[in-house]
Design a protein around this motif. Structure first.
Motif, PDB file in Angstrom:
ATOM      1  N   THR A  39       0.837  -1.199   0.000  1.00 25.61           N
ATOM      2  CA  THR A  39       0.000   0.000   0.000  1.00 25.61           C
ATOM      3  C   THR A  39       0.872   1.249   0.000  1.00 25.61           C
ATOM      4  OG1 THR A  39      -1.709  -1.176   1.257  1.00 25.61           O
ATOM      5  CG2 THR A  39      -1.824   1.239   1.228  1.00 25.61           C
ATOM      6  N   LEU A  40       0.515   2.217  -0.826  1.00 29.22           N
ATOM      7  CA  LEU A  40       1.220   3.494  -0.837  1.00 29.22           C
ATOM      8  C   LEU A  40       0.707   4.339   0.325  1.00 29.22           C
ATOM      9  CD1 LEU A  40       3.303   5.050  -2.623  1.00 29.22           C
ATOM     10  CD2 LEU A  40       1.330   6.222  -3.627  1.00 29.22           C
ATOM     11  N   HIS A 108       8.752   5.987  -2.520  1.00 31.10           N
ATOM     12  CA  HIS A 108       8.464   5.103  -3.641  1.00 31.10           C
ATOM     13  C   HIS A 108       8.715   5.820  -4.956  1.00 31.10           C
ATOM     14  CE1 HIS A 108       6.625   1.938  -5.954  1.00 31.10           C
ATOM     15  NE2 HIS A 108       5.809   2.803  -6.519  1.00 31.10           N
ATOM     16  N   GLN A 109       9.362   5.127  -5.869  1.00 31.17           N
ATOM     17  CA  GLN A 109       9.665   5.685  -7.178  1.00 31.17           C
ATOM     18  C   GLN A 109       8.646   5.177  -8.205  1.00 31.17           C
ATOM     19  OE1 GLN A 109      12.363   7.859  -8.094  1.00 31.17           O
ATOM     20  NE2 GLN A 109      12.427   8.107  -5.859  1.00 31.17           N
ATOM     21  N   PHE A 110       7.943   6.121  -8.814  1.00 28.75           N
ATOM     22  CA  PHE A 110       7.061   5.812  -9.931  1.00 28.75           C
ATOM     23  C   PHE A 110       7.868   5.942 -11.221  1.00 28.75           C
ATOM     24  CE2 PHE A 110       4.416   7.342  -6.517  1.00 28.75           C
ATOM     25  CZ  PHE A 110       3.293   6.528  -6.556  1.00 28.75           C
ATOM     26  N   ASP A 111       7.316   5.493 -12.325  1.00 29.46           N
ATOM     27  CA  ASP A 111       7.996   5.699 -13.595  1.00 29.46           C
ATOM     28  C   ASP A 111       6.980   5.926 -14.702  1.00 29.46           C
ATOM     29  OD1 ASP A 111       7.415   3.077 -15.155  1.00 29.46           O
ATOM     30  OD2 ASP A 111       8.227   2.332 -13.271  1.00 29.46           O
ATOM     31  N   ILE A 112       7.436   6.566 -15.751  1.00 33.66           N
ATOM     32  CA  ILE A 112       6.612   6.788 -16.926  1.00 33.66           C
ATOM     33  C   ILE A 112       7.489   6.673 -18.157  1.00 33.66           C
ATOM     34  CG2 ILE A 112       6.903   9.316 -16.852  1.00 33.66           C
ATOM     35  CD1 ILE A 112       4.004   9.507 -17.958  1.00 33.66           C
ATOM     36  N   ALA A 132       0.133   9.749 -10.297  1.00 28.45           N
ATOM     37  CA  ALA A 132       1.119  10.254  -9.341  1.00 28.45           C
ATOM     38  C   ALA A 132       1.736  11.582  -9.772  1.00 28.45           C
ATOM     39  CB  ALA A 132       2.220   9.221  -9.151  1.00 28.45           C
ATOM     40  N   ILE A 133       1.326  12.092 -10.939  1.00 24.78           N
ATOM     41  CA  ILE A 133       1.901  13.330 -11.471  1.00 24.78           C
ATOM     42  C   ILE A 133       0.928  14.480 -11.269  1.00 24.78           C
ATOM     43  CG2 ILE A 133       2.639  14.519 -13.582  1.00 24.78           C
ATOM     44  CD1 ILE A 133       3.623  11.810 -14.615  1.00 24.78           C
ATOM     45  N   TYR A 173       6.003  10.719  -5.740  1.00 18.55           N
ATOM     46  CA  TYR A 173       4.597  11.117  -5.750  1.00 18.55           C
ATOM     47  C   TYR A 173       4.468  12.646  -5.762  1.00 18.55           C
ATOM     48  CZ  TYR A 173      -0.365  10.349  -4.632  1.00 18.55           C
ATOM     49  OH  TYR A 173      -1.736  10.288  -4.670  1.00 18.55           O
ATOM     50  N   HIS A 174       3.519  13.140  -6.540  1.00 17.81           N
ATOM     51  CA  HIS A 174       3.209  14.564  -6.661  1.00 17.81           C
ATOM     52  C   HIS A 174       4.320  15.376  -7.354  1.00 17.81           C
ATOM     53  CE1 HIS A 174      -0.621  14.429  -4.761  1.00 17.81           C
ATOM     54  NE2 HIS A 174      -0.162  14.108  -3.565  1.00 17.81           N
TER      55      HIS A 174
END
Length: 339
Positions: A39-40, A108-112, A132-133, A173-174
Motif C-alpha cells: 500500500t502506498l 516510492h519511485q514511480f515511472d513513466i 502520481a503526477i 509522488y506529486h
C-alpha cells in the motif's frame, strides 16, 4: 546477610523480567504488518513516527500491541525523525523496517515511459493521465521551457516539439509534469551536445537542432532499429544533392488536426512549412520526440548510394539507388499487393 540475599534475588528476578520483556518486544516487532497487499502511504508534514503507528493501529495494520510500539519508539528505536513523502509499505515488512524506510526518506519511485516517435501533445496526454503526477502544463510553462532550451539555433525556436529526450523517467509522488519535462529537456540537450561533438564529418547539418529535426524524421520513418542509419544515409544523400526529402510524416505533421488518417495527393501538394514534397531541406522544427538511437543515426549515417526507400509492408523498407529501381520497388511492394 539474609536481606542482602533477598535483595540480590529480587534484582535477579527484575533482570530476568526485563530480559523477558525485551525478548517479548523483539518477538512482537518481528511480526509483519497486517496488510492484504502493498500500500502506498503518505506521510504528511508534521507527522511523527508515533502519529503514523497510531494511524496504522486504527487501520488494523498492527498486530503488535500499541504499548510495545510506544516502548520501542521511546527506548530502542533510535532515530525516528520520519520524512514527508509517499512510501510503499509492503505486507512482508515489520514495523521497524517500515519506519526505517521513512526515516531514510526512501520514497516510492514511480515511472513513466515517454516514447520516441510520439508528439508532444501525446506525451502531455500520458503525463496528465498518470495518477502520481501533478499536471501543471499550460502555454506559459511551455513557453518557459522553450526559452530555457540551451542549444538554441541562431533563429528563434518555433515550438518545444522534439526538445525532450524519449526515455523512461522515475519520480516521486506529486512530482509536477513541468519538472519531468525539464528533466527530459536537460537530458536531450546533454545527449545531443555530446553526439554533435562525435558526428561524422561533412554532414549537411549546420547545428545540433537541425540534427534533432532529422532524427525526429528518422524516428517516424521506421520502427526497425537496424534501419535507422540507412534511412539517415538516404536523407543525408538527398540533402547533399539538393533533393527534396519527400517524407510523408512531415506532411502529416504539417496537417495537424486536419489529418484523418488518409494521406492524399492533394496533401502532398499542400503549402505548409512541413511539406517536404514542396519545401527544400528540413522542416522548421522536429516532428516528434526522438530517442538516442535516432540521434546517433542522424549524426553517424550509413554511407550508401541509396536515394529512395519504400515500405515493404512488414515494417521494413526496400532501399534503392536509382529512380528506376525505386519505381520497381513501389510496384512490387505497394501497387501489386493492392491489385
Amino acid at each position: 546477610m539474609r536481606k542482602v540475599v533477598a535483595l540480590l534475588f529480587i534484582l535477579a528476578l527484575m533482570a530476568l523480567s526485563a530480559a523477558g520483556g525485551i525478548y517479548y518486544m523483539q518477538q512482537q516487532l518481528t511480526r509483519p504488518l497486517n496488510l492484504p497487499e502493498s500500500t502506498l502511504y503518505q506521510v504528511e508534514s508534521g507527522d511523527s513516527a508515533l502519529t503514523v503507528l497510531n494511524d496504522w493501529s486504527e487501520r488494523g495494520w498492527l498486530e503488535t500491541p500499541m504499548l510495545i510500539n510506544r516502548l520501542w519508539l521511546k527506548f530502542f528505536a533510535g532515530d525516528t525523525a520520519i520524512k514527508t513523502g509517499a512510501y510503499m509499505v509492503r505486507s512482508d515488512m515489520t514495523t521497524p523496517q517500515a519506519i526505517a524506510r521513512m526515516v531514510a526518506g526512501d520514497e516510492h519511485q514511480f515511472d513513466i515511459g515517454l516514447i520516441e516517435g510520439l508528439r508532444l501533445s501525446q506525451w502531455l496526454t500520458l503525463l496528465e493521465a498518470h495518477e502520481a503526477i501533478d499536471y501543471d502544463i499550460d502555454e506559459e510553462t511551455l513557453g518557459e521551457l522553450q526559452s530555457a532550451w540551451p542549444l538554441a539555433p541562431e533563429q528563434e525556436l518555433m515550438s518545444v516539439e522534439g526538445l525532450f529526450l524519449a526515455d523512461t523517467y522515475h519520480f516521486t509522488y506529486h512530482t509536477r509534469a513541468s519538472e519531468l519535462l525539464k528533466r527530459a529537456m536537460q537530458s536531450m540537450a546533454a545527449y545531443l551536445e555530446r553526439a554533435w561533438q562525435q558526428r561524422a564529418g561533412m554532414l549537411p547539418l549546420s547545428s545540433p537542432y537541425e540534427a534533432l529535426i532529422l532524427a525526429s524524421i528518422i524516428e517516424k520513418e521506421t520502427a526497425v532499429a537496424a534501419e535507422r542509419p540507412h534511412i539517415a544515409g538516404v536523407f543525408v544523400n538527398r540533402l547533399e544533392q539538393n533533393m527534396r526529402l519527400q517524407t510523408d510524416p512531415t506532411v502529416i505533421y504539417g496537417l495537424g488536426e486536419a489529418f484523418d488518417g488518409n494521406l492524399t495527393r492533394a496533401h502532398l501538394k499542400g503549402q505548409t512549412p512541413y511539406n517536404t514534397y514542396v519545401i527544400a531541406g528540413l522542416p522548421p522544427t522536429p516532428i516528434a520526440m526522438a530517442g538516442r538511437a535516432a540521434i546517433d543515426a542522424a549524426l553517424n549515417p550509413m554511407v550508401t548510394e541509396d536515394l529512395y526507400f519504400v515500405a515493404k509492408g512488414d515494417g521494413s523498407h526496400k532501399f534503392s539507388a536509382t529512380l528506376e529501381e525505386h519505381n520497381k520497388a513501389v510496384y512490387e511492394f505497394q501497387v501489386k499487393p493492392n491489385q
